[in-house]
Design a protein around this motif. Structure first.
Motif, PDB file in Angstrom:
ATOM      1  N   LEU A  53       0.842  -1.207   0.000  1.00 16.07           N
ATOM      2  CA  LEU A  53       0.000   0.000   0.000  1.00 16.07           C
ATOM      3  C   LEU A  53       0.875   1.254   0.000  1.00 16.07           C
ATOM      4  CD1 LEU A  53      -2.893  -0.732   2.552  1.00 16.07           C
ATOM      5  CD2 LEU A  53      -3.155  -0.143   0.141  1.00 16.07           C
ATOM      6  N   MET A  57       1.551   4.221  -2.867  1.00 11.94           N
ATOM      7  CA  MET A  57       1.326   5.645  -2.596  1.00 11.94           C
ATOM      8  C   MET A  57       2.496   6.495  -3.061  1.00 11.94           C
ATOM      9  SD  MET A  57      -0.774   7.782  -1.408  1.00 11.94           S
ATOM     10  CE  MET A  57      -1.971   6.876  -0.417  1.00 11.94           C
ATOM     11  N   THR A  58       3.720   6.030  -2.786  1.00 12.35           N
ATOM     12  CA  THR A  58       4.882   6.866  -3.069  1.00 12.35           C
ATOM     13  C   THR A  58       6.134   5.993  -3.166  1.00 12.35           C
ATOM     14  OG1 THR A  58       6.366   8.542  -2.115  1.00 12.35           O
ATOM     15  CG2 THR A  58       4.976   7.321  -0.573  1.00 12.35           C
ATOM     16  N   LEU A  69       2.181   2.663   9.864  1.00  7.13           N
ATOM     17  CA  LEU A  69       1.420   1.765   8.991  1.00  7.13           C
ATOM     18  C   LEU A  69       1.645   0.293   9.351  1.00  7.13           C
ATOM     19  CD1 LEU A  69      -0.319   1.616   6.337  1.00  7.13           C
ATOM     20  CD2 LEU A  69       1.835   1.401   5.106  1.00  7.13           C
TER      21      LEU A  69
ATOM     22  N   VAL B  16      -5.901   4.051  -2.722  1.00  6.45           N
ATOM     23  CA  VAL B  16      -4.690   4.876  -2.752  1.00  6.45           C
ATOM     24  C   VAL B  16      -4.937   6.137  -3.594  1.00  6.45           C
ATOM     25  CG1 VAL B  16      -2.346   4.953  -3.699  1.00  6.45           C
ATOM     26  CG2 VAL B  16      -3.050   3.027  -2.267  1.00  6.45           C
ATOM     27  N   ILE B  19      -7.028   8.684  -1.687  1.00  8.82           N
ATOM     28  CA  ILE B  19      -6.227   9.326  -0.629  1.00  8.82           C
ATOM     29  C   ILE B  19      -5.344  10.402  -1.259  1.00  8.82           C
ATOM     30  CG2 ILE B  19      -4.373   8.946   1.050  1.00  8.82           C
ATOM     31  CD1 ILE B  19      -5.618   6.180   1.601  1.00  8.82           C
ATOM     32  N   GLN B  20      -4.805  10.100  -2.462  1.00  8.30           N
ATOM     33  CA  GLN B  20      -3.993  11.117  -3.151  1.00  8.30           C
ATOM     34  C   GLN B  20      -4.842  12.336  -3.517  1.00  8.30           C
ATOM     35  OE1 GLN B  20      -2.448   8.423  -6.114  1.00  8.30           O
ATOM     36  NE2 GLN B  20      -0.453   8.267  -5.100  1.00  8.30           N
ATOM     37  N   LEU B  80      -1.001   6.439   5.465  1.00  7.79           N
ATOM     38  CA  LEU B  80      -1.011   6.583   4.004  1.00  7.79           C
ATOM     39  C   LEU B  80      -1.269   8.034   3.595  1.00  7.79           C
ATOM     40  CD1 LEU B  80      -2.947   3.326   2.978  1.00  7.79           C
ATOM     41  CD2 LEU B  80      -0.497   3.784   2.724  1.00  7.79           C
ATOM     42  N   ALA B  84       1.075  10.570   1.431  1.00  6.53           N
ATOM     43  CA  ALA B  84       0.601  11.269   0.233  1.00  6.53           C
ATOM     44  C   ALA B  84       0.862  12.771   0.345  1.00  6.53           C
ATOM     45  CB  ALA B  84      -0.890  10.998   0.026  1.00  6.53           C
TER      46      ALA B  84
END
Lengths: 409, 409
Positions: A53, A57-58, A69, B16, B19-20, B80, B84
């Motif tokens: 996850l 995201m990044t 997390l 995801v 969330i971004q 998360l 972000a």
């Protein structure tokens, strides 16, 4: 009545049914009157799911948030295991690392434990409760969640055992103990009843994956008796303990570890001048590549032959670093070989017995196996050989040192 | 520059990508210079997944361990979302309920907030950080994790806004505001720019599902301006605010709420003696069945006709309770009807306007709709009608009170 700290890994708590089986195991200890603190990992697959996850995201997740997390993984397990214990009529209470308080430094994703507050756990134990603790996690002085790095649950268990002065720390895994060598390579490999911390450390650092090195170090430092057992099979496992010097019948060799993780680099024909070793290894270290074994000989014409091993993952990069520095090294020949394996004999008994190395070399020579590098420590002899001879070498040594049957006593 | 508390529910942070998108929305507020505290729920589906694990484990999960389990859902989201935000170059820090510290009582799975420590959050805001807080969770005085019950993230957001004296608390949802009535029933239902706390409470308790009642109560009590907005559509949403008495142009009626969740039970022919209401409702209450509307008339021959409504889920059980008590009640006739609906007009304006009820009754009569029960409060008139007339009644009332266009001002 004993105070026992038990640790169950991700596979042992991988499903609701397995968590129930673990609860029943714990109930057995309680029925015998033992006090039990249980340390658990995340259910198998959960930590990887959470990391995926974050990676979705990044590309560069903040390590502090990474810890927030992934620490949820063990938190799920402590709640479920406590529920399973309640169902069996046992009183139990769960603790996150923060709730215990497992105080760590602030090195997120690989923090080190600094202190453990045993106050609440002790009150629960005295009240007859099973204490269920999330492994792998802690909290720093600023109140931020930290994790100890992969396999950190072993370290949590040992640290709790040390803080509580537990009678034993039991690590439940998918093997039933520590073996003289990998049973997949040697059929008659034998489970050891005991092994010393020093031997276990050498076995672990030489490739035996049963326990985390940090956990063994920690247990050795604080004298915590550590036992490796199978989660779902009965048996005594292997007790890791301090070196018992009165045991004169200690075998010379306790086990054979091996690894295919390394690669060898030879620098041939560099001028044999003072500082040449540093000139070669300096750039390698500067590139954050760890070096394991190092051998240097003076060859013909006063030129040095310099050989060292690195992790196989760093093989290409280490060669590149040397090629970049070639001019300063006098343009030596740089040869790489990643088809090697390292085999190590480990045993505290070799301290008081001469001839271990020569017996080892002879056993390998008898099989026609060429030794490419040698490295020794007080309780270990390691050799590098061609990878294709690995299994043959391990079997020959296992037989030569009679590891298949216990030492006469 | 304003201090804003924003809350995003499970659907808004369900993937995801979402969330971004939330992170980008927050970045917009930061770019305007606002200070932002964000409260998030668990990713949609996650809480149910965790509850299913507990139910697989045991039929009666310990509520304390249930809270340890489900609180991991929001913890995943805060990590998360913080990642972000970092990716967008914003400084952000996540907080669990325990880290904030959201102090609650010890009523596990439906705890109430007692105090919020705003010290760390304020320091982060002053340092230019976005503060990301796990909704729905807190910690009790003994250091145990608690949760506020379903929808508790709204309450967390309002409580944080009150503690921080925020300029506004924004609740992001899947609707773009509060409507005069359900747009699925009335085509020209209109989004309200403002509504009072009292009206919102009545709307919510009468079946409008936009906000949790507890959150609205909390916001009203502490005077926190509350705004309902759509997560992914631009727009002003609806501001829920204190009753503005200077606004003489306040419409008489703000909205129409309705529910099909109720069922009606008639007890006909019980002797009209003192205490008969208690004799009827006593056993119902003792069975933990909540009663909503109650009407009592003296019928012919001095016998009482007693009618009340309960949640439709309790319909069968409430009838059974009365049958069990029938002898003591003088063996009255017990009639049930679960094909009913309740329609409510809500508006603070009706305080100063007579005739709302009569206008309502006339509008329903004009459509031939029979009113079965009536209940009034200071800012609400509710009627029970046959369920089949529900849509017709709501449309007729929406039109009669001219809710489709804003009040002239």
């Amino acid at each position: 009545m004993a105070l026992i700290v038990q640790k169950y890994g991700g596979t042992s708590v991988g499903t609701v049914e397995r968590i129930q089986a673990v609860a029943e195991k714990i109930a057995g200890f309680r029925a015998r009157g033992d006090q039990v603190v249980v340390v658990v990992s995340a259910m198998s697959g959960e930590t990887n799911r959470l990391i995926a996850l974050a990676n979705d995201m990044t590309d560069t997740p903040d390590p502090r948030e990474m810890d927030v997390l992934v620490s949820t993984g063990e938190q799920v397990t402590i709640a479920l295991l406590s529920m399973a214990l309640h169902k069996l009529g046992l009183d139990a209470r769960s603790y996150t690392g923060m709730q215990v308080r497992v105080l760590t430094d602030s090195t997120h994703t690989k923090a080190r434990i600094e202190h453990i507050d045993d106050h609440n756990m002790r009150a629960d134990l005295d009240a007859g409760r099973v204490v269920v603790v999330a492994g792998f996690q802690g909290v720093d002085a600023q109140g931020r969640i930290t994790t100890l790095g992969r396999g950190g649950s072993d370290t949590t268990a040992v640290a709790l055992a040390a803080a509580l002065k537990a009678d034993e720390c039991q690590i439940y895994t998918d093997v039933d103990g520590v073996y003289t060598t990998d049973p997949r390579v040697v059929d008659n490999a034998r489970r050891l009843n005991t092994i010393t911390f020093e031997e276990m450390l050498e076995m672990a650092s030489q490739g035996s994956k049963v326990l985390q090195i940090r956990a063994v170090e920690f247990a050795g430092k604080y004298g915590v008796p550590l036992r490796v057992l199978h989660s779902f099979q009965e048996g005594p496992g292997t007790l890791i303990t301090v070196d018992d010097e009165v045991d004169m019948e200690k075998p010379v060799i306790s086990g054979i570890a091996f690894t295919r993780d390394e690669a060898k680099i030879i620098v041939r024909g560099a001028p044999d001048t003072p500082g040449i070793a540093y000139k070669i290894l300096g750039p390698v270290g500067a590139a954050n590549i760890e070096v394991d074994m190092i051998v240097q000989n003076v060859g013909k014409d006063g030129a040095a032959d310099f050989t060292f091993t690195v992790h196989r993952n760093d093989f290409k990069r280490a060669q590149q670093v040397l090629h970049d520095a070639a001019e300063e090294l006098g343009n030596p020949e740089i040869i790489g070989d990643d088809k090697i394996a390292k085999v190590s004999l480990v045993g505290v008994g070799m301290r008081s017995h001469a001839g271990v190395a020569s017996k080892m070399f002879q056993a390998l020579a008898d099989e026609g196996i060429n030794i490419e590098m040698i490295s020794t420590s007080e309780i270990k002899v390691s050799v590098v050989i061609a990878e294709k001879y690995l299994e043959l070498a391990v079997r020959a040594l296992h037989s030569a040192f009679e590891l298949d049957h216990p030492v006469a006593s």
